[in-house]
Write a protein that holds these residues in place. Structure first.
Motif, PDB file in Angstrom:
ATOM      1  N   UNK A   1       0.847  -1.189   0.000  1.00  0.00           N
ATOM      2  CA  UNK A   1       0.000   0.000   0.000  1.00  0.00           C
ATOM      3  C   UNK A   1       0.887   1.246   0.000  1.00  0.00           C
ATOM      4  N   UNK A   2       0.553   2.176  -0.848  1.00  0.00           N
ATOM      5  CA  UNK A   2       1.265   3.457  -0.903  1.00  0.00           C
ATOM      6  C   UNK A   2       0.277   4.593  -0.685  1.00  0.00           C
ATOM      7  N   UNK A   3       0.600   5.446   0.280  1.00  0.00           N
ATOM      8  CA  UNK A   3      -0.257   6.582   0.624  1.00  0.00           C
ATOM      9  C   UNK A   3       0.555   7.854   0.400  1.00  0.00           C
ATOM     10  N   UNK A   4       0.016   8.744  -0.413  1.00  0.00           N
ATOM     11  CA  UNK A   4       0.726   9.975  -0.711  1.00  0.00           C
ATOM     12  C   UNK A   4       0.182  11.149   0.092  1.00  0.00           C
ATOM     13  N   UNK A   5       1.023  12.144   0.244  1.00  0.00           N
ATOM     14  CA  UNK A   5       0.671  13.378   0.945  1.00  0.00           C
ATOM     15  C   UNK A   5       1.356  14.508   0.187  1.00  0.00           C
ATOM     16  N   UNK A   6       0.574  15.459  -0.300  1.00  0.00           N
ATOM     17  CA  UNK A   6       1.119  16.537  -1.123  1.00  0.00           C
ATOM     18  C   UNK A   6       0.962  17.889  -0.452  1.00  0.00           C
ATOM     19  N   UNK A   7       2.025  18.684  -0.499  1.00  0.00           N
ATOM     20  CA  UNK A   7       1.994  20.025   0.071  1.00  0.00           C
ATOM     21  C   UNK A   7       3.152  20.843  -0.453  1.00  0.00           C
ATOM     22  N   UNK A   8       2.916  22.123  -0.663  1.00  0.00           N
ATOM     23  CA  UNK A   8       3.929  22.972  -1.295  1.00  0.00           C
ATOM     24  C   UNK A   8       5.212  23.086  -0.489  1.00  0.00           C
ATOM     25  N   UNK A   9       5.126  22.993   0.829  1.00  0.00           N
ATOM     26  CA  UNK A   9       6.297  23.196   1.676  1.00  0.00           C
ATOM     27  C   UNK A   9       7.062  21.914   1.987  1.00  0.00           C
ATOM     28  N   UNK A  10       6.583  20.807   1.475  1.00  0.00           N
ATOM     29  CA  UNK A  10       7.216  19.525   1.829  1.00  0.00           C
ATOM     30  C   UNK A  10       8.683  19.411   1.398  1.00  0.00           C
ATOM     31  N   UNK A  11       9.114  20.106   0.347  1.00  0.00           N
ATOM     32  CA  UNK A  11      10.562  20.038   0.067  1.00  0.00           C
ATOM     33  C   UNK A  11      11.420  20.654   1.175  1.00  0.00           C
ATOM     34  N   UNK A  12      10.810  21.504   2.013  1.00  0.00           N
ATOM     35  CA  UNK A  12      11.567  22.222   3.042  1.00  0.00           C
ATOM     36  C   UNK A  12      11.237  21.775   4.463  1.00  0.00           C
ATOM     37  N   UNK A  13      10.153  21.064   4.636  1.00  0.00           N
ATOM     38  CA  UNK A  13       9.686  20.675   5.964  1.00  0.00           C
ATOM     39  C   UNK A  13       9.603  19.161   6.083  1.00  0.00           C
ATOM     40  N   UNK A  14       9.970  18.653   7.263  1.00  0.00           N
ATOM     41  CA  UNK A  14       9.821  17.225   7.498  1.00  0.00           C
ATOM     42  C   UNK A  14       8.338  16.825   7.537  1.00  0.00           C
ATOM     43  N   UNK A  15       8.099  15.574   7.198  1.00  0.00           N
ATOM     44  CA  UNK A  15       6.764  15.000   7.315  1.00  0.00           C
ATOM     45  C   UNK A  15       6.775  13.869   8.327  1.00  0.00           C
ATOM     46  N   UNK A  16       5.628  13.704   8.953  1.00  0.00           N
ATOM     47  CA  UNK A  16       5.431  12.659   9.943  1.00  0.00           C
ATOM     48  C   UNK A  16       4.163  11.900   9.542  1.00  0.00           C
ATOM     49  N   UNK A  17       4.104  10.623   9.893  1.00  0.00           N
ATOM     50  CA  UNK A  17       2.936   9.805   9.585  1.00  0.00           C
ATOM     51  C   UNK A  17       2.399   9.145  10.852  1.00  0.00           C
ATOM     52  N   UNK A  18       1.057   9.199  10.981  1.00  0.00           N
ATOM     53  CA  UNK A  18       0.397   8.589  12.126  1.00  0.00           C
ATOM     54  C   UNK A  18      -0.639   7.578  11.645  1.00  0.00           C
ATOM     55  N   UNK A  19      -0.746   6.497  12.406  1.00  0.00           N
ATOM     56  CA  UNK A  19      -1.782   5.482  12.192  1.00  0.00           C
ATOM     57  C   UNK A  19      -2.826   5.652  13.285  1.00  0.00           C
ATOM     58  N   UNK A  20      -4.099   5.636  12.904  1.00  0.00           N
ATOM     59  CA  UNK A  20      -5.169   5.737  13.894  1.00  0.00           C
ATOM     60  C   UNK A  20      -6.222   4.669  13.651  1.00  0.00           C
ATOM     61  N   UNK A  21      -6.417   3.827  14.647  1.00  0.00           N
ATOM     62  CA  UNK A  21      -7.465   2.818  14.593  1.00  0.00           C
ATOM     63  C   UNK A  21      -8.690   3.337  15.321  1.00  0.00           C
ATOM     64  N   UNK A  22      -9.876   2.808  14.997  1.00  0.00           N
ATOM     65  CA  UNK A  22     -11.125   3.329  15.588  1.00  0.00           C
ATOM     66  C   UNK A  22     -11.087   3.395  17.105  1.00  0.00           C
ATOM     67  N   UNK A  23     -11.457   4.548  17.635  1.00  0.00           N
ATOM     68  CA  UNK A  23     -11.534   4.722  19.072  1.00  0.00           C
ATOM     69  C   UNK A  23     -10.205   4.878  19.773  1.00  0.00           C
ATOM     70  N   UNK A  24      -9.121   4.973  19.008  1.00  0.00           N
ATOM     71  CA  UNK A  24      -7.807   5.071  19.609  1.00  0.00           C
ATOM     72  C   UNK A  24      -7.107   6.368  19.214  1.00  0.00           C
ATOM     73  N   UNK A  25      -6.123   6.752  20.010  1.00  0.00           N
ATOM     74  CA  UNK A  25      -5.304   7.912  19.668  1.00  0.00           C
ATOM     75  C   UNK A  25      -4.348   7.544  18.522  1.00  0.00           C
ATOM     76  N   UNK A  26      -3.923   8.544  17.768  1.00  0.00           N
ATOM     77  CA  UNK A  26      -2.941   8.278  16.701  1.00  0.00           C
ATOM     78  C   UNK A  26      -1.629   7.735  17.269  1.00  0.00           C
ATOM     79  N   UNK A  27      -0.966   6.920  16.446  1.00  0.00           N
ATOM     80  CA  UNK A  27       0.340   6.360  16.795  1.00  0.00           C
ATOM     81  C   UNK A  27       1.324   6.720  15.697  1.00  0.00           C
ATOM     82  N   UNK A  28       2.476   7.226  16.075  1.00  0.00           N
ATOM     83  CA  UNK A  28       3.511   7.607  15.116  1.00  0.00           C
ATOM     84  C   UNK A  28       4.096   6.374  14.444  1.00  0.00           C
ATOM     85  N   UNK A  29       4.153   6.373  13.109  1.00  0.00           N
ATOM     86  CA  UNK A  29       4.768   5.247  12.401  1.00  0.00           C
ATOM     87  C   UNK A  29       6.009   5.675  11.606  1.00  0.00           C
ATOM     88  N   UNK A  30       6.090   6.946  11.220  1.00  0.00           N
ATOM     89  CA  UNK A  30       7.270   7.467  10.523  1.00  0.00           C
ATOM     90  C   UNK A  30       7.490   8.907  10.976  1.00  0.00           C
TER      91      UNK A  30
END
Lengths: 109, 116
Positions: free
Chosen positions: A18-47
Motif C-alpha cells: 500500500x502506498x499513501x501519498x501526501x502533497x503540500x507545497x512546503x514539503x521540500x523544506x519541511x519534514x513530514x510525519x505519519x500517524x496510524x489511527x485505529x477506531x476509538x484510539x489515539x494516533x500512533x507515530x509510524x514514521x
C-alpha cells in the motif's frame, strides 16, 4: 491556509503493498510525519522526519520524499494495518507550524 | 515513559467556554518541549489547535486563534486549553500531546459535546 492533501482511501489485498501519498507545497523544506489511527484510539507515530521509523514499528512501514510529495509505504500489508493514516508537517512561513493531512483510510481486502 | 491524560467537562453549552486540562506524568514539563492540543470531530480528520512551550510562549492555529488560550502550570505539571464561544462545530475528541522533533506522544483523548 496551508493544506496537506491525501487520497481519501486506499484498498489493498493482504501481502501486497500500500502506498499513501501526501502533497503540500512546503514539503521540500519541511519534514513530514505519519500517524496510524485505529477506531476509538489515539494516533500512533509510524514514521518521523520523512523516513525514520520509531522503535517498535514494524519494518514493513517506510517513508520517502520527492519534491512536494511524501509517501508512506506499507509492504506486505497485514489485516492489522487497516486504519486511518495522517501525514503531518508545517508550512514554510511559520503561519501554520503544525498541519495534518486530510487522512487516508486503508482497507485490507 | 511519558503519559498524558486529558480531563474536563464532557458537555458544554453553546456560547460558553470549553476548558480542558492535560496532566503529564513521567516527564517534567519544565524540562522542555512544546505541548499541544489537537481535536477530531466525529468521523472527521485531525485539526491542530495550538501549542505552548514550558516558558509560556504559544502559537495557535490561525483559524482558531481568536478563541483559543493555552496556558501551562509547571508546578502541577499540567497545561490547559480554553476555547471560547463554542458552537456545535466544536464538538470533538480533544487530544493533548508532547510535541517533539521525533514525533508526538498523545493522550488518549476526551470527548467534548457542545449542546444545550
Amino acid at each position: 491556509s496551508y493544506e496537506l492533501t491525501q487520497p481519501p482511501s486506499v484498498s489493498v489485498s493482504p501481502g501486497q503493498t500500500a502506498r499513501i501519498t501526501c502533497s503540500g507545497d512546503a514539503l521540500p523544506k519541511q519534514y513530514a510525519y505519519w500517524y496510524q489511527q485505529k477506531p476509538g484510539q489515539a494516533p500512533v507515530l509510524v514514521i518521523y522526519k520523512d523516513s525514520e521509523r520509531p522503535s517498535g514499528i514494524p519494518e514493513r512501514f517506510s517513508g520517502s520524499s520527492s519534491g512536494t510529495t511524501v509517501t508512506l509505504t506499507i509492504s506486505g500489508v497485514q489485516a492489522e494495518d487497516e486504519a486511518d493514516y495522517y501525514c503531518q508537517s508545517a508550512d514554510s512561513s511559520g503561519t501554520y507550524p503544525d498541519v495534518f493531512g486530510t487522512g487516508t483510510k486503508v482497507t485490507v481486502l | 515513559q511519558v503519559q498524558l491524560q486529558e480531563s474536563g467537562p464532557g458537555l458544554v453549552k453553546p456560547s460558553e467556554t470549553l476548558s480542558l486540562t492535560c496532566t503529564v506524568s513521567g516527564y517534567s514539563i519544565s524540562s522542555g518541549y512544546y505541548w499541544g492540543w489537537i481535536r477530531q470531530p466525529p468521523g472527521k480528520g485531525l485539526e491542530w489547535i495550538g501549542s505552548i512551550y514550558h516558558s509560556g510562549s504559544t502559537y495557535y492555529n490561525p483559524s482558531l486563534k481568536s478563541r483559543v488560550t493555552i496556558s501551562v502550570d509547571t508546578s502541577k505539571n499540567q497545561f490547559s486549553l480554553k476555547l471560547s464561544s463554542v458552537t456545535a462545530a466544536d464538538t470533538a475528541v480533544y487530544y493533548c500531546a508532547r510535541v517533539m522533533g521525533a514525533g508526538w506522544d498523545w493522550g488518549q483523548g476526551t470527548m467534548v459535546t457542545v449542546s444545550s
